[in-house]
Design a protein around this motif. Structure first.
Motif, PDB file in Angstrom:
ATOM      1  N   LEU A 255       0.754  -1.240   0.034  1.00  0.00           N
ATOM      2  CA  LEU A 255      -0.047   0.002   0.036  1.00  0.00           C
ATOM      3  C   LEU A 255       1.016   1.112   0.195  1.00  0.00           C
ATOM      4  N   HIS A 256       1.989   1.138   0.592  1.00  0.00           N
ATOM      5  CA  HIS A 256       2.810   2.472   0.636  1.00  0.00           C
ATOM      6  C   HIS A 256       3.734   2.435  -0.652  1.00  0.00           C
ATOM      7  N   PRO A 257       3.883   3.578  -1.305  1.00  0.00           N
ATOM      8  CA  PRO A 257       4.539   3.942  -2.409  1.00  0.00           C
ATOM      9  C   PRO A 257       5.999   3.638  -2.273  1.00  0.00           C
ATOM     10  N   GLY A 293       6.066  16.859   7.267  1.00  0.00           N
ATOM     11  CA  GLY A 293       4.951  16.167   6.732  1.00  0.00           C
ATOM     12  C   GLY A 293       5.508  14.472   6.541  1.00  0.00           C
ATOM     13  N   CYS A 294       5.199  13.779   5.728  1.00  0.00           N
ATOM     14  CA  CYS A 294       5.523  12.501   5.063  1.00  0.00           C
ATOM     15  C   CYS A 294       7.134  12.818   4.793  1.00  0.00           C
ATOM     16  N   ALA A 295       7.981  12.148   5.534  1.00  0.00           N
ATOM     17  CA  ALA A 295       9.187  12.044   5.061  1.00  0.00           C
ATOM     18  C   ALA A 295       9.582  11.717   3.693  1.00  0.00           C
ATOM     19  N   ARG A 299      10.193  12.319  -2.475  1.00  0.00           N
ATOM     20  CA  ARG A 299      10.567  11.295  -3.701  1.00  0.00           C
ATOM     21  C   ARG A 299       9.256  10.363  -3.961  1.00  0.00           C
ATOM     22  N   CYS A 300       8.105  10.674  -3.492  1.00  0.00           N
ATOM     23  CA  CYS A 300       6.995  10.065  -3.681  1.00  0.00           C
ATOM     24  C   CYS A 300       6.200  10.526  -4.914  1.00  0.00           C
ATOM     25  N   PRO A 301       6.137   9.487  -5.760  1.00  0.00           N
ATOM     26  CA  PRO A 301       5.287   9.995  -7.015  1.00  0.00           C
ATOM     27  C   PRO A 301       3.859  10.445  -7.208  1.00  0.00           C
ATOM     28  N   VAL A 306      -1.076  17.903   0.992  1.00  0.00           N
ATOM     29  CA  VAL A 306      -1.123  17.522   2.709  1.00  0.00           C
ATOM     30  C   VAL A 306      -0.024  16.787   3.151  1.00  0.00           C
ATOM     31  N   CYS A 307       0.817  16.083   2.101  1.00  0.00           N
ATOM     32  CA  CYS A 307       1.927  15.450   2.469  1.00  0.00           C
ATOM     33  C   CYS A 307       2.975  16.211   3.021  1.00  0.00           C
ATOM     34  N   LYS A 308       3.002  17.376   2.238  1.00  0.00           N
ATOM     35  CA  LYS A 308       4.218  18.084   2.784  1.00  0.00           C
ATOM     36  C   LYS A 308       3.921  18.827   4.219  1.00  0.00           C
ATOM     37  N   ALA A 327       1.232   3.921   6.865  1.00  0.00           N
ATOM     38  CA  ALA A 327       1.412   5.256   7.097  1.00  0.00           C
ATOM     39  C   ALA A 327       1.671   6.002   5.774  1.00  0.00           C
ATOM     40  N   CYS A 328       0.421   6.384   5.361  1.00  0.00           N
ATOM     41  CA  CYS A 328       0.248   7.088   3.996  1.00  0.00           C
ATOM     42  C   CYS A 328      -1.061   7.863   3.749  1.00  0.00           C
ATOM     43  N   HIS A 329      -1.336   8.950   3.600  1.00  0.00           N
ATOM     44  CA  HIS A 329      -2.320   9.652   3.448  1.00  0.00           C
ATOM     45  C   HIS A 329      -3.303   9.062   2.382  1.00  0.00           C
ATOM     46  N   LEU A 330      -2.683   8.511   1.416  1.00  0.00           N
ATOM     47  CA  LEU A 330      -3.497   8.011   0.183  1.00  0.00           C
ATOM     48  C   LEU A 330      -4.103   6.447   0.531  1.00  0.00           C
TER      49      LEU A 330
HETATM   50  S1  SF4 Z   1       1.768  10.353   2.715  1.00  0.00           S
HETATM   51 FE1  SF4 Z   1       1.915  11.304   0.526  1.00  0.00          FE
HETATM   52  S2  SF4 Z   1       3.939  11.355   0.218  1.00  0.00           S
HETATM   53 FE2  SF4 Z   1       3.922  10.039   1.933  1.00  0.00          FE
HETATM   54  S3  SF4 Z   1       3.938   8.218   0.859  1.00  0.00           S
HETATM   55 FE3  SF4 Z   1       1.747   8.729   1.089  1.00  0.00          FE
HETATM   56  S4  SF4 Z   1       1.214   9.604  -0.779  1.00  0.00           S
HETATM   57 FE4  SF4 Z   1       3.551   9.552  -0.549  1.00  0.00          FE
END
Ligand code: SF4
Ligand SMILES: Nc1ncnc2c1ncn2[C@@H]1O[C@H](COP(=O)(O)OP(=O)(O)OP(=O)(O)O)[C@@H](O)[C@H]1O
Ligand SMILES: [Mg+2]
Lengths: 352, 295
Positions: A255-257, A293-295, A299-301, A306-308, A327-330
């Motif tokens: 699930l996590h990119p 935000g999300c570390a 690098r995340c496509p 919100v991730c920032k 741990a991902c907003h998506l």
């Molecule tokens: S929270 Fe956002 S930046 Fe982090 S992995 Fe998920 S989609 Fe990518």
């Protein structure tokens, strides 16, 4: 869902920060957040795989469990035959006794044995300390240990330089088993070995696990090795756990990119699945100043606004009746809302 | 052959790493030459009574300041004492002082450096500062201080060499320990909860010994020179005890310097040869134990 649902080790909010010092006066100018608020359970009898790029804090997490590095915060609640105690709060004497239960196998077969001592000389002091007073008895035990890792018992009179890398690694395993531990942390235990020898050592580890009823935390940056060994797999990025699931689930449905990118990098023939390779852009950011935000967002496509700014929490989802933490907003968009009951438990542990 | 196997089993045989270092040392021609010169002078001093029939303290006023002859190989001094005998017997004290000073400094420096280097933290920081202070302290003032309080003696010199010498040994030992403590076998011992002292002194120290031995040889040479210098100034070993420095002391007299060369030239050559030979040995040892040069 687990082979054995009894928890052996509960890690809650573990933090291990190393001070970064500068200048003559050794002023602390920042911290390397090698392990940053990690919470996870290790179940009795399982093998928990731990993967992630170099420098993400895998070794530090392992050493933190063993209290080999100064831990900054959090709890390491160990199940001492039914009695739960925080390893960080044990008395000196209790910690000494606890050390029998927790052991580690290291990565580098060349620095893991003392060049000045024979194998017997290296292995005998822990036995002495834990009450094996007679030299004959220590010889017998060390001989048995060597035989358990498929080496000749007379090898105990040899020096490390007389052994190959694979043999040294076996000796390292024998040493870790010498006090009959419960939890063994294998830190890149085969990474330094030739591929043909890797398989032997991995199978030896599996065999020993069966025989001595061990629990493993198996650390590696090599996903295919981790898949072969593990019941569950935790993926680490910049000191945090970003995804944790049953090994099959993680491979079938990452699930996590970041996990997806790691999986796509495994050569297809090895995994037997077709994947488009996702190439990660940029380098691993510094753990001294992790991105807000999300570390992973630089690098995340799929990074969104919100991730920032908001750190995604590690939440538990239930997929086909099995737990899957990510741990991902998506994640919620992909699989629906997180499981309420489990989420409450993890949240209460993660937010203090 | 069986005996060899047994020795090996008992762990009595040196590791192959040790014998590789010996092989490497023996390939170094200067080091081997140094070892030979060193051995000749050392043995001649130790077995002085077998080599010369003269008593170094025996005064013979009838043959004062006689030049070298078959009777007196290096001639005689102002009081008619045989200079050859004095050089041989003097070597005993000078070598003892040099080696003793180096050993004293090493004992203090190594025992502190091993523990503090392994533990790190405030203990190490404090000792590091203290060692700097001791190293920066002017030696001559320390000498004058001790001589005026306790009078001249051999022990003074040993104490002074220990006090001024431990700092550099401490720093070297601790930096060795700092790198060794990252080795995984040390982590493994820690994971067993073994005591710090056991880990540091028994398991780690043997792997730091190479550079320490090199330092020991080099500082022996340095202290022999210092003994010579201090005795020359009349601040070293009491004058009635023959040492290389005390023999040279006679050359303060201008007539002796100009007319009785045999009193100070041979002993000067012996001192230089001995110190040089130790330095060659030290250099050879350094190359032999240097892990980055192992092939
Ligand atoms: S929270 Fe956002 S930046 Fe982090 S992995 Fe998920 S989609 Fe990518
Ligand atoms: N003793 C230490 N002092 C300061 N920083 C440290 C220390 N040990 C580790 N670090 C830092 O902590 C971070 C995590 O290191 P760690 O060794 O745990 O990573 P890892 O995941 O095991 O990497 P690898 O795959 O290379 O073994 C790194 O940035 C590292 O530089
Ligand atoms: Mg590591």
């Amino acid at each position: 869902m687990h082979k054995n649902s009894e928890v052996l080790l509960k890690i809650r909010n573990a933090q291990t920060y190393f001070p970064v010092q500068k200048g003559l006066l050794k002023r602390t100018v920042g911290h390397v957040r090698a392990v940053d608020k990690v919470s996870l359970n290790v179940y009795w009898g399982e093998t928990l795989g731990l993967v992630g790029e170099s420098g993400c804090g895998k070794t530090t997490l392992g050493k933190s469990i063993l209290q080999l590095v100064p831990v900054t915060g959090g709890e390491f609640i160990y199940n001492f035959d039914g009695e739960e105690k925080d390893l960080r709060k044990l008395s000196k004497e209790e910690m000494m006794q606890a050390r029998k239960r927790l052991q580690i196998v290291f990565q580098d077969p060349y620095s893991s044995l003392n060049p000045s001592f024979t194998i017997f000389g290296s292995l005998q002091d822990p036995l002495k300390k834990f009450g094996v007073k007679s030299k004959e008895e220590r010889k017998r035990i060390i001989g048995d240990l060597l035989e358990a890792v498929n080496l000749h018992r007379d090898y105990m009179y040899r020096y490390p330089h007389e052994f190959s890398g694979g043999q040294r690694q076996r000796i390292g395993i024998a040493r870790a088993l010498s006090l009959q531990p419960e939890l063994v942390i294998c830190d890149e235990a085969v990474s330094a070995l030739d591929v043909s020898i890797q398989a032997q050592v991995l199978n030896l580890l599996l065999e020993l696990k069966e025989k001595h009823q061990l629990t493993y935390i198996f650390i590696s940056h090599d996903l295919s090795v981790v898949e072969y060994m593990s019941d569950r797999i935790a993926v680490m990025y910049l000191g945090k756990i970003v995804e944790l699931a049953q090994a099959e689930d993680l491979f079938a449905n990452a699930l996590h990119p970041y996990t997806q990118a790691l999986l796509s990098a495994i050569p297809v023939a090895e995994v037997g699945r077709k994947r488009k390779r996702i190439v990660l852009e940029g380098n691993v950011p510094s753990p001294v100043n992790p991105p807000p935000g999300c570390a992973f967002h630089p690098r995340c496509p799929y990074a969104m606004e919100v991730c920032k700014s908001r750190v995604p929490e590690l939440k538990t989802y239930v997929l086909d009746g099995k737990e899957h933490q990510v741990a991902c907003h998506l994640a919620a968009d992909k699989v629906g809302a997180p499981a309420k009951s489990r989420q409450a438990e993890v949240d209460s542990n993660a937010t203090n | 052959m069986d005996r060899l196997k047994m020795l090996e089993k008992e762990g009595l045989l040196k590791s192959r790493q040790g014998s590789r270092a010996v092989g490497k040392f023996l390939q170094n021609k200067l080091a081997v030459l140094g070892l030979m010169v060193f051995a000749v002078i050392l043995l001649a001093s130790v077995f002085a009574p077998l080599i010369t029939k003269y008593d170094p303290a025996m005064i013979d006023l009838r043959s004062r300041l006689s030049p070298p002859s078959w009777q007196h190989l290096f001639g005689t001094d102002k009081l008619g004492r045989d200079v050859f005998a004095r050089v041989l017997y003097g070597g005993r004290i000078s070598i003892l002082v040099g080696f003793g000073g180096a050993l004293g400094a090493a004992l203090v420096g190594v025992s502190l450096g091993t523990y503090a280097g392994y533990k790190g933290g405030w203990l190490d920081r404090i000792l590091l500062r203290v060692s700097e202070i001791f190293m920066a302290f002017p030696q001559i003032i320390l000498v004058l201080l001790l001589v005026s309080i306790l009078g001249q003696s051999l022990w003074n010199l040993l104490v002074i060499f220990t006090i001024t010498g431990w700092g550099s040994v401490y720093r070297m030992t601790r930096s060795q320990m700092l790198s060794i403590r990252e080795e995984e076998y040390v982590q493994a011992l820690k994971a067993f909860g073994l005591s710090d002292a056991l880990i540091a002194y028994k398991h780690m120290l043997p792997n730091a010994l190479g550079p320490i031995m090199v330092n020991l040889t080099l500082s022996t040479a340095m202290f022999i020179l210092e003994e010579t210098a201090l005795s020359f100034l009349g601040l070293g070993v009491p004058l009635h005890i023959p040492t290389w420095g005390n023999i040279l002391n006679a050359a303060q007299d201008l007539t002796i310097l100009q007319e009785a060369w045999w009193i100070w030239v041979p002993v000067g050559i012996v001192i230089s040869a001995f110190v040089l030979s130790i330095n060659f040995i030290g250099d050879g040892l350094r190359d032999a134990v240097d892990p980055t040069q192992q092939g």
